[in-house]
Design a protein around this motif. Structure first.
Motif, PDB file in Angstrom:
ATOM      1  N   VAL A  64       0.836  -1.209   0.000  1.00 48.88           N
ATOM      2  CA  VAL A  64       0.000   0.000   0.000  1.00 48.88           C
ATOM      3  C   VAL A  64       0.867   1.254   0.000  1.00 48.88           C
ATOM      4  O   VAL A  64       0.595   2.221  -0.731  1.00 48.88           O
ATOM      5  N   ILE A  65       1.916   1.271   0.826  1.00 47.61           N
ATOM      6  CA  ILE A  65       2.819   2.425   0.870  1.00 47.61           C
ATOM      7  C   ILE A  65       3.465   2.647  -0.496  1.00 47.61           C
ATOM      8  O   ILE A  65       3.548   3.788  -0.982  1.00 47.61           O
ATOM      9  N   LYS A  66       3.899   1.574  -1.115  1.00 44.88           N
ATOM     10  CA  LYS A  66       4.494   1.670  -2.448  1.00 44.88           C
ATOM     11  C   LYS A  66       3.494   2.244  -3.445  1.00 44.88           C
ATOM     12  O   LYS A  66       3.833   3.103  -4.281  1.00 44.88           O
ATOM     13  N   HIS A  67       2.245   1.794  -3.347  1.00 48.44           N
ATOM     14  CA  HIS A  67       1.182   2.282  -4.241  1.00 48.44           C
ATOM     15  C   HIS A  67       0.932   3.774  -4.034  1.00 48.44           C
ATOM     16  O   HIS A  67       0.830   4.535  -5.004  1.00 48.44           O
ATOM     17  N   PHE A  68       0.855   4.209  -2.782  1.00 46.51           N
ATOM     18  CA  PHE A  68       0.600   5.619  -2.480  1.00 46.51           C
ATOM     19  C   PHE A  68       1.730   6.509  -2.986  1.00 46.51           C
ATOM     20  O   PHE A  68       1.496   7.582  -3.556  1.00 46.51           O
ATOM     21  N   ILE A  69       2.961   6.080  -2.772  1.00 50.51           N
ATOM     22  CA  ILE A  69       4.112   6.870  -3.226  1.00 50.51           C
ATOM     23  C   ILE A  69       4.098   7.015  -4.746  1.00 50.51           C
ATOM     24  O   ILE A  69       4.267   8.114  -5.292  1.00 50.51           O
ATOM     25  N   LYS A  70       3.852   5.909  -5.424  1.00 52.55           N
ATOM     26  CA  LYS A  70       3.814   5.936  -6.888  1.00 52.55           C
ATOM     27  C   LYS A  70       2.683   6.821  -7.391  1.00 52.55           C
ATOM     28  O   LYS A  70       2.853   7.607  -8.343  1.00 52.55           O
ATOM     29  N   SER A  71       1.514   6.722  -6.763  1.00 50.67           N
ATOM     30  CA  SER A  71       0.355   7.530  -7.174  1.00 50.67           C
ATOM     31  C   SER A  71       0.618   9.017  -7.008  1.00 50.67           C
ATOM     32  O   SER A  71       0.281   9.831  -7.876  1.00 50.67           O
ATOM     33  N   GLU A  72       1.227   9.395  -5.884  1.00 50.10           N
ATOM     34  CA  GLU A  72       1.496  10.808  -5.618  1.00 50.10           C
ATOM     35  C   GLU A  72       2.527  11.381  -6.583  1.00 50.10           C
ATOM     36  O   GLU A  72       2.383  12.509  -7.060  1.00 50.10           O
ATOM     37  N   PHE A  73       3.545  10.615  -6.889  1.00 48.01           N
ATOM     38  CA  PHE A  73       4.576  11.116  -7.803  1.00 48.01           C
ATOM     39  C   PHE A  73       4.059  11.224  -9.240  1.00 48.01           C
ATOM     40  O   PHE A  73       4.594  11.995 -10.043  1.00 48.01           O
TER      41      PHE A  73
ATOM     42  N   ASN B 264       5.126  16.914  -9.267  1.00 48.89           N
ATOM     43  CA  ASN B 264       5.437  15.732  -8.469  1.00 48.89           C
ATOM     44  C   ASN B 264       6.376  14.787  -9.203  1.00 48.89           C
ATOM     45  O   ASN B 264       7.240  14.154  -8.589  1.00 48.89           O
ATOM     46  N   ARG B 265       6.207  14.692 -10.538  1.00 48.43           N
ATOM     47  CA  ARG B 265       7.107  13.846 -11.319  1.00 48.43           C
ATOM     48  C   ARG B 265       8.532  14.381 -11.257  1.00 48.43           C
ATOM     49  O   ARG B 265       9.506  13.623 -11.149  1.00 48.43           O
ATOM     50  N   PHE B 266       8.657  15.692 -11.335  1.00 47.95           N
ATOM     51  CA  PHE B 266       9.979  16.320 -11.234  1.00 47.95           C
ATOM     52  C   PHE B 266      10.575  16.072  -9.843  1.00 47.95           C
ATOM     53  O   PHE B 266      11.762  15.772  -9.685  1.00 47.95           O
ATOM     54  N   SER B 267       9.723  16.174  -8.823  1.00 45.33           N
ATOM     55  CA  SER B 267      10.171  15.928  -7.447  1.00 45.33           C
ATOM     56  C   SER B 267      10.656  14.490  -7.269  1.00 45.33           C
ATOM     57  O   SER B 267      11.589  14.229  -6.503  1.00 45.33           O
ATOM     58  N   SER B 268      10.015  13.573  -7.990  1.00 45.31           N
ATOM     59  CA  SER B 268      10.400  12.162  -7.871  1.00 45.31           C
ATOM     60  C   SER B 268      11.831  11.938  -8.364  1.00 45.31           C
ATOM     61  O   SER B 268      12.552  11.092  -7.821  1.00 45.31           O
ATOM     62  N   ILE B 269      12.244  12.696  -9.381  1.00 50.09           N
ATOM     63  CA  ILE B 269      13.608  12.565  -9.896  1.00 50.09           C
ATOM     64  C   ILE B 269      14.617  13.006  -8.846  1.00 50.09           C
ATOM     65  O   ILE B 269      15.636  12.346  -8.600  1.00 50.09           O
ATOM     66  N   ILE B 270      14.318  14.135  -8.183  1.00 54.89           N
ATOM     67  CA  ILE B 270      15.195  14.647  -7.134  1.00 54.89           C
ATOM     68  C   ILE B 270      15.244  13.675  -5.941  1.00 54.89           C
ATOM     69  O   ILE B 270      16.280  13.488  -5.310  1.00 54.89           O
ATOM     70  N   SER B 271      14.098  13.058  -5.674  1.00 52.83           N
ATOM     71  CA  SER B 271      13.981  12.182  -4.496  1.00 52.83           C
ATOM     72  C   SER B 271      14.402  10.748  -4.781  1.00 52.83           C
ATOM     73  O   SER B 271      14.350   9.902  -3.877  1.00 52.83           O
ATOM     74  N   LEU B 272      14.825  10.456  -6.005  1.00 51.91           N
ATOM     75  CA  LEU B 272      15.079   9.079  -6.420  1.00 51.91           C
ATOM     76  C   LEU B 272      16.048   8.326  -5.509  1.00 51.91           C
ATOM     77  O   LEU B 272      15.786   7.159  -5.157  1.00 51.91           O
TER      78      LEU B 272
ATOM     79  N   VAL C 125      16.584   8.651  -2.320  1.00 50.85           N
ATOM     80  CA  VAL C 125      15.885   8.333  -1.066  1.00 50.85           C
ATOM     81  C   VAL C 125      14.860   7.227  -1.305  1.00 50.85           C
ATOM     82  O   VAL C 125      14.751   6.274  -0.529  1.00 50.85           O
ATOM     83  N   ILE C 126      14.107   7.361  -2.395  1.00 53.81           N
ATOM     84  CA  ILE C 126      13.079   6.366  -2.727  1.00 53.81           C
ATOM     85  C   ILE C 126      13.703   4.995  -2.921  1.00 53.81           C
ATOM     86  O   ILE C 126      13.207   3.980  -2.425  1.00 53.81           O
ATOM     87  N   ASN C 127      14.813   4.953  -3.664  1.00 49.05           N
ATOM     88  CA  ASN C 127      15.482   3.675  -3.918  1.00 49.05           C
ATOM     89  C   ASN C 127      16.011   3.055  -2.635  1.00 49.05           C
ATOM     90  O   ASN C 127      15.982   1.829  -2.466  1.00 49.05           O
ATOM     91  N   GLY C 128      16.495   3.912  -1.719  1.00 46.80           N
ATOM     92  CA  GLY C 128      16.975   3.409  -0.432  1.00 46.80           C
ATOM     93  C   GLY C 128      15.859   2.787   0.388  1.00 46.80           C
ATOM     94  O   GLY C 128      16.024   1.704   0.956  1.00 46.80           O
ATOM     95  N   ILE C 129      14.714   3.457   0.416  1.00 45.58           N
ATOM     96  CA  ILE C 129      13.551   2.930   1.145  1.00 45.58           C
ATOM     97  C   ILE C 129      13.053   1.640   0.489  1.00 45.58           C
ATOM     98  O   ILE C 129      12.743   0.660   1.167  1.00 45.58           O
ATOM     99  N   LYS C 130      12.992   1.659  -0.841  1.00 41.77           N
ATOM    100  CA  LYS C 130      12.515   0.488  -1.585  1.00 41.77           C
ATOM    101  C   LYS C 130      13.380  -0.730  -1.295  1.00 41.77           C
ATOM    102  O   LYS C 130      12.872  -1.835  -1.110  1.00 41.77           O
ATOM    103  N   LYS C 131      14.686  -0.517  -1.241  1.00 41.57           N
ATOM    104  CA  LYS C 131      15.606  -1.622  -0.985  1.00 41.57           C
ATOM    105  C   LYS C 131      15.384  -2.209   0.401  1.00 41.57           C
ATOM    106  O   LYS C 131      15.376  -3.428   0.588  1.00 41.57           O
TER     107      LYS C 131
END
Length: 335
Positions: A244-253, A259-267, A269-275
């Motif tokens: 669910v958390i993964k779904h929410f993050i993807k939906s918001e970005f 938000n899509r631009f923000s996702s690039i900057i946050s990549l 951090v996102i990859n670290g959490i995903k791992k």
């Protein structure tokens, strides 16, 4: 212990066919130089996928018989003596391998393993145990589905085995053990949980009390003990929340261009959490309490998941886990 570690890998029993298991085996062989693998399954399928360079570290135990996920367990055990699952467990019994890995039917794998390997002296029931991340490090959680109903003695034995795993893998010299309960107060919970707490308080185990669900991942516990029903529900709930958390993050970005631009900057951090939250990293549940190492992989495992299940079996073998549990059990249960 032998200079190399040999794992018997059942390639036939997963949901996605033999390829993920075979590719997972290759990944493991590439990263663990003293690992050897017995591939248990259809020889033709194996030869189509295994590189010639790996053949000196791979052997094949041929069978085209396997136990389906939806198969009646009793019938499968009685009628499929040459199933890939059974032959893989036999390799451990016959000392051809130090451990086996299978992604097959959990009930069938547990039943076959108990029949062939038997339980360690002092252990009434094997338990399913896996490693999960916490805020600080990792913890071992058991039972995750092998025993729906447990008495106080069962829970105490699970605590002994869980503590032994943490010690033998050199994760902690004095593992902190908690009992999963509906509250931290001593008067809360079912009778068997309160009785198990009394047994633990009288033992040499570093028992730190009851654990509520929201405290599981605090990092204050090295081992959390529960019955198989509660443990399995908790594990599946954890996996569901991660999804669910993964779904929410993807939906918001994906909501808008900003938000899509923000996702690039946050990549990063996102990859670290995903791992850290990736369930494939923690694939490989151990059947503790048996006279041999058996590791259960997710049925839907991909090659990365399989490689991690194989590594779990490898490190448990490398650290002589069965001997450690036997010694720990003898010390704690025979006092």
């Amino acid at each position: 212990m032998p200079t190399s570690i040999t794992i018997a890998l059942d390639i036939m029993s997963g949901d996605n066919g033999p390829q993920p298991a075979l590719f997972g085996a290759i990944k493991s062989l590439e990263s663990l130089q003293d690992l050897k693998i017995i591939l248990v399954g259809d020889e033709k399928l194996i030869n189509q996928n295994i590189d010639a360079s790996m053949q000196n570290r791979v052997s094949i135990l041929h069978t085209d018989e396997y136990i389906r996920m939806d198969e009646n367990i009793v019938n499968a055990i009685r009628n499929k003596k040459n199933s890939s699952m059974r032959l893989a467990v036999n390799c451990v019994k016959e000392a051809r391998a130090q451990a086996c890995v299978s992604a097959g039917n959990t009930g069938a794998l547990m039943s076959i393993s108990k029949i062939i390997l038997k339980t360690i002296k002092g252990i009434d029931r094997p338990a399913i145990c896996t490693s999960l991340p916490t805020k600080k490090n990792f913890m071992q959680v058991l039972d995750l589905g092998a025993n729906i109903e447990c008495n106080a003695q069962n829970l105490f034995q699970f605590a002994v085995m869980g503590a032994s795993v943490v010690e033998s893998l050199e994760l902690s010299k004095n593992p902190r053990v908690g009992l999963l309960n509906i509250g931290s107060e001593e008067f809360k919970g079912r009778d068997e949980i309160k009785e198990a707490a009394e047994l633990l308080n009288k033992s040499n185990i570093n028992y730190v009390g009851f654990v509520e669900g929201d405290e599981m991942f605090s990092g204050n516990y090295d081992v959390i003990v529960t019955d198989g029903f509660t443990g399995n529900v908790a594990l599946k709930s954890i996996e569901g929340v991660a999804g669910v958390i993964k779904h929410f993050i993807k939906s918001e970005f994906n909501r808008n261009i900003y938000n899509r631009f923000s996702s690039i900057i946050s990549l990063p951090v996102i990859n670290g959490i995903k791992k850290k939250m990736d369930p494939r990293v923690y694939n490989g549940a151990s059947f503790l309490g048996l006279n041999g190492i058996v590791v259960k992989s997710h049925g839907s495992a991909d090659s990365f998941s399989y490689s991690n299940a194989i590594k779990t079996a490898y490190y448990e073998s490398k650290n002589n886990l069965i001997n450690s549990i036997s010694k720990y059990t003898s010390r704690e249960l025979n006092e």
